[in-house]
Design an enzyme around this catalytic site. Structure first.
Site, PDB file in Angstrom:
ATOM      1  N   GLU A  65       1.557  12.209  -5.794  1.00 13.85           N
ATOM      2  CA  GLU A  65       2.519  11.345  -6.480  1.00 13.85           C
ATOM      3  C   GLU A  65       2.198  11.338  -7.970  1.00 13.85           C
ATOM      4  O   GLU A  65       1.041  11.548  -8.364  1.00 13.85           O
ATOM      5  CB  GLU A  65       2.377   9.931  -5.885  1.00 13.85           C
ATOM      6  CG  GLU A  65       3.235   8.874  -6.553  1.00 13.85           C
ATOM      7  CD  GLU A  65       3.296   7.579  -5.743  1.00 13.85           C
ATOM      8  OE1 GLU A  65       2.482   7.394  -4.816  1.00 13.85           O
ATOM      9  OE2 GLU A  65       4.162   6.738  -6.059  1.00 13.85           O
ATOM     10  N   ASN A 212      11.410   6.149   0.180  1.00 12.12           N
ATOM     11  CA  ASN A 212      10.018   5.839   0.507  1.00 12.12           C
ATOM     12  C   ASN A 212       9.860   4.331   0.622  1.00 12.12           C
ATOM     13  O   ASN A 212      10.339   3.575  -0.240  1.00 12.12           O
ATOM     14  CB  ASN A 212       9.092   6.349  -0.609  1.00 12.12           C
ATOM     15  CG  ASN A 212       7.662   5.828  -0.454  1.00 12.12           C
ATOM     16  OD1 ASN A 212       6.920   6.313   0.396  1.00 12.12           O
ATOM     17  ND2 ASN A 212       7.280   4.826  -1.239  1.00 12.12           N
ATOM     18  N   GLU A 213       9.226   3.889   1.675  1.00 11.46           N
ATOM     19  CA  GLU A 213       8.923   2.463   1.843  1.00 11.46           C
ATOM     20  C   GLU A 213      10.110   1.609   1.401  1.00 11.46           C
ATOM     21  O   GLU A 213       9.984   0.710   0.562  1.00 11.46           O
ATOM     22  CB  GLU A 213       7.633   2.082   1.110  1.00 11.46           C
ATOM     23  CG  GLU A 213       6.435   2.839   1.657  1.00 11.46           C
ATOM     24  CD  GLU A 213       5.063   2.293   1.247  1.00 11.46           C
ATOM     25  OE1 GLU A 213       4.998   1.397   0.387  1.00 11.46           O
ATOM     26  OE2 GLU A 213       4.059   2.778   1.803  1.00 11.46           O
ATOM     27  N   GLU A 351       1.915   8.970   4.957  1.00  9.33           N
ATOM     28  CA  GLU A 351       0.888   8.425   4.059  1.00  9.33           C
ATOM     29  C   GLU A 351      -0.214   7.860   4.924  1.00  9.33           C
ATOM     30  O   GLU A 351       0.021   6.918   5.701  1.00  9.33           O
ATOM     31  CB  GLU A 351       1.442   7.335   3.143  1.00  9.33           C
ATOM     32  CG  GLU A 351       2.273   7.879   2.010  1.00  9.33           C
ATOM     33  CD  GLU A 351       2.679   6.798   0.990  1.00  9.33           C
ATOM     34  OE1 GLU A 351       1.904   5.845   0.767  1.00  9.33           O
ATOM     35  OE2 GLU A 351       3.789   6.931   0.434  1.00  9.33           O
ATOM     36  N   GLN A 398      -4.203  10.719  -1.523  1.00  6.14           N
ATOM     37  CA  GLN A 398      -3.239  11.585  -2.138  1.00  6.14           C
ATOM     38  C   GLN A 398      -3.866  12.851  -2.707  1.00  6.14           C
ATOM     39  O   GLN A 398      -3.778  13.078  -3.901  1.00  6.14           O
ATOM     40  CB  GLN A 398      -2.527  10.877  -3.284  1.00  6.14           C
ATOM     41  CG  GLN A 398      -1.767   9.639  -2.960  1.00  6.14           C
ATOM     42  CD  GLN A 398      -0.815   9.248  -4.106  1.00  6.14           C
ATOM     43  OE1 GLN A 398      -0.773   9.820  -5.176  1.00  6.14           O
ATOM     44  NE2 GLN A 398      -0.056   8.194  -3.870  1.00  6.14           N
TER      45      GLN A 398
HETATM   46  O1  AHR Z   1      -0.140   5.973  -2.046  1.00 10.51           O
HETATM   47  C1  AHR Z   1       0.030   4.904  -2.930  1.00 10.51           C
HETATM   48  C2  AHR Z   1       1.261   4.092  -2.592  1.00 10.51           C
HETATM   49  O2  AHR Z   1       1.088   3.513  -1.333  1.00 10.51           O
HETATM   50  C3  AHR Z   1       2.547   4.846  -2.458  1.00 10.51           C
HETATM   51  O3  AHR Z   1       3.181   5.058  -3.670  1.00 10.51           O
HETATM   52  C4  AHR Z   1       3.372   3.951  -1.595  1.00 10.51           C
HETATM   53  O4  AHR Z   1       4.309   4.648  -0.832  1.00 10.51           O
HETATM   54  C5  AHR Z   1       2.336   3.236  -0.747  1.00 10.51           C
HETATM   55  O5  AHR Z   1       2.536   1.875  -0.722  1.00 10.51           O
END
Ligand code: AHR
Length: 545
Positions: A65, A212-213, A351, A398
């Site tokens: 990210e 995402n989320e 994730e 990540q």
């Molecule tokens: O990985 C860090 C963050 O964690 C990501 O941006 C988000 O999708 C999650 O809450």
């Protein structure tokens, strides 16, 4: 002849009872402190006579990210950098990722994806939009790493792109335009625009994340609202050349089973009712439904526990939480099974990782990397493997310089982490057939934390080689392991193990890597029975040929 299960178990138990004394004398384990006597034996019944599903290589996927030093410095240094690079992408990182065979990478976020506008990241770099990273501290984002750079990075690694489109602050049209730009034939306006920016041929985009989320940073939606939104996006997210992209819908946070229920009920199929329509694709609307789950060592998100210098409580709490991954997957999968008994829709754990409190002064979400991370990785990957019937993708959060990384950089330096070593050991599982294993193992108990001491998964590759990955969660007790192998023709067994002197041993720049796996002595194979003792706090890969 294979004896019935019950009598095989009895034979195994008798065999196991004799193991510690026999094997201990032959085992040379790396130095440990304090040293303790081994635990009671762990017994395994390895069912190579009834192989399970293929372990999708994508279970070994990654997530990156625009956050901290993940993309900028960790991957992108620019063509003029003194750090060796290919078209701006650092060579040391690419080489490390190639070695562990990274199969797929999710980008550009995370929360960032829902404020990312792709047009700002194409064209001459000097003219790109100078953005603010609203998701992560309002830091500047030069957009130097955009679609072309990401695709180049994928090509250099040999990984498949998994692009997350902006649902939270974007539009269906913006997402569709991005798909056109990436996949349209060259003799179209979007294709010509792409060619003008240096890439004539359409890219293959096999995986597309739809937001995402969306229950949080991606839009604060309810499951109902997002299910409707997903359907809307899915109608327009086409590939304009090549096969339709596999769409991954936003799934639950941790144990939000109601979210999974709603998504499966409302968004799995092309129509809300099961009426077949001749013109619609017979496959489900979604290729996968995601799950996000992070491990920490404290009691909640405000108390994630220390990243370095932690004690046995910090070790055990983190491992106990990582162990929960098994239950989470089983419960989400049980809901999915009711709507999709044929298991067409994948659970994509897009994730996961160990997220502790960063040390003062560290860049955003930068974490030191310790032995605990290796054990969490081995344990989590074993769980994903064992759920290979439903889990067909997982993405470590990540990859570089953020949360649980495969590699860390400091300017021009790079180190591989203990997690990288686990991915390197485990790459043999990619694409292999899952081999079911019954396990009997003592509990490891530390204060309020209780969990099985040993975790295992097994697979058989195309060449008939059996791989058994064994994680010993106990901080100071070696684990004798006795296994009966049903349906295994192999005649020789070897093992490599990763451990370190302390539970919080960490990787340090400029110092020797203490995590390089070493051969494990004392591995015995005879008459379809395997015996070995795995060191305390270790990840071991056994190879049977
Ligand atoms: O990985 C860090 C963050 O964690 C990501 O941006 C988000 O999708 C999650 O809450």
């Amino acid at each position: 002849m294979i004896r019935p299960l019950r009598s095989r178990w009895l034979a195994l138990l008798a065999f196991a009872a004799a193991v510690p004394a026999q094997v201990q004398a032959q085992v040379q384990t790396p130095p440990q402190s304090p040293s303790r006597s081994p635990s009671p034996a762990t017994t395994l019944l390895v069912h190579a006579d009834r192989p399970g599903p293929r372990i999708a290589p994508e279970i070994y996927g990654q997530f990156v990210e625009h956050l901290g030093r993940g993309v900028y410095e960790g991957i992108w240094v620019g063509e003029d950098s003194s750090i060796p690079n290919t078209r701006g992408i650092r060579r040391d990182v690419v080489a490390a990722l190639r070695q562990v065979k990274v199969p797929v990478i999710r980008w550009p976020g995370g929360c960032f994806a829902d404020s990312y506008h792709w047009r700002g990241g194409i064209g001459p770099r000097a003219k790109r939009a100078q953005e603010i990273n609203a998701s992560w501290g309002g830091k500047p984002d030069t957009n130097a790493f955009g679609t072309h750079e990401f695709m180049d990075f994928m090509g250099q690694i040999g990984a498949a792109p998994f692009v997350s489109v902006n649902v939270g602050s974007g539009s269906v049209q913006e997402a569709d335009d991005w798909m056109r730009y990436m996949t349209a034939p060259t003799d179209s306006d979007p294709g010509r625009a792409r060619a003008a920016n240096g890439h004539a041929a359409p890219w293959a985009v096999p995986f597309v994340g739809v937001g995402n989320e969306t229950w949080g940073c991606g839009g604060n939606m309810t499951a109902d609202t997002y299910a409707a939104s997903f359907r809307h996006y899915a109608a327009f997210l086409r590939s304009y050349s090549g096969p339709r992209a596999n769409l991954i819908a936003v799934g639950a946070d941790t144990d939000d089973y109601a979210w999974t229920e709603t998504m499966m009920a409302r968004a799995m199929t092309w129509r809300p009712d099961p009426t077949p329509l001749a013109y619609v694709d017979p496959r489900p609307l979604m290729w996968g439904l995601s799950l996000h789950f992070y491990t920490f060592a404290g009691n909640d998100w405000g108390d994630k526990g220390r990243n370095v210098g932690f004690d046995r409580t910090g070790w055990a709490k983190a491992l106990a939480r990582a162990t929960l991954t098994d239950e989470l997957i089983a419960r989400h999968a049980a809901i999915m099974d009711r709507y999709d008994p044929q298991k067409k829709v994948a659970l994509a754990v897009d994730e996961w990782g160990a997220w502790f409190a960063s040390e003062p002064g560290a860049s955003s979400l930068y974490l030191e990397s310790t032995l605990r991370d290796a054990v969490i990785a081995g344990l989590s990957l074993n769980i994903f493997n064992r759920h290979a019937d439903r889990v067909r993708m997982a993405n470590l959060a990540q990859m570089v310089n953020v949360i649980q990384s495969l590699v860390l950089t400091r300017g021009g330096e790079m180190v591989v982490t203990p997690t990288w070593h686990v991915f390197d050991l485990y790459k043999v599982h990619q694409g292999a057939d899952l081999i079911p294993v019954d396990i009997g193992t003592p509990d490891y108990v530390e204060g309020d934390s209780r969990m099985p001491q040993v975790s295992v998964s097994a697979s058989r590759d195309a060449g008939g080689v059996l791989h058994l990955s064994i994680v010993n969660l106990h901080p100071d007790r070696p684990a004798p392991v006795a296994a009966m192998l049903a349906g295994v023709a192999g005649r020789s067994a070897t093992a490599e193990t990763l451990t370190a002197g302390r539970i919080d041993t960490r990787i340090e720049f400029g110092k020797a890597d203490p995590f390089v796996p070493v051969p494990l002595d004392g591995v015995r194979l005879a008459d379809g029975r395997l015996a070995l003792t795995v060191p305390a706090r270790s990840v071991t890969m056994v190879t049977i040929r």
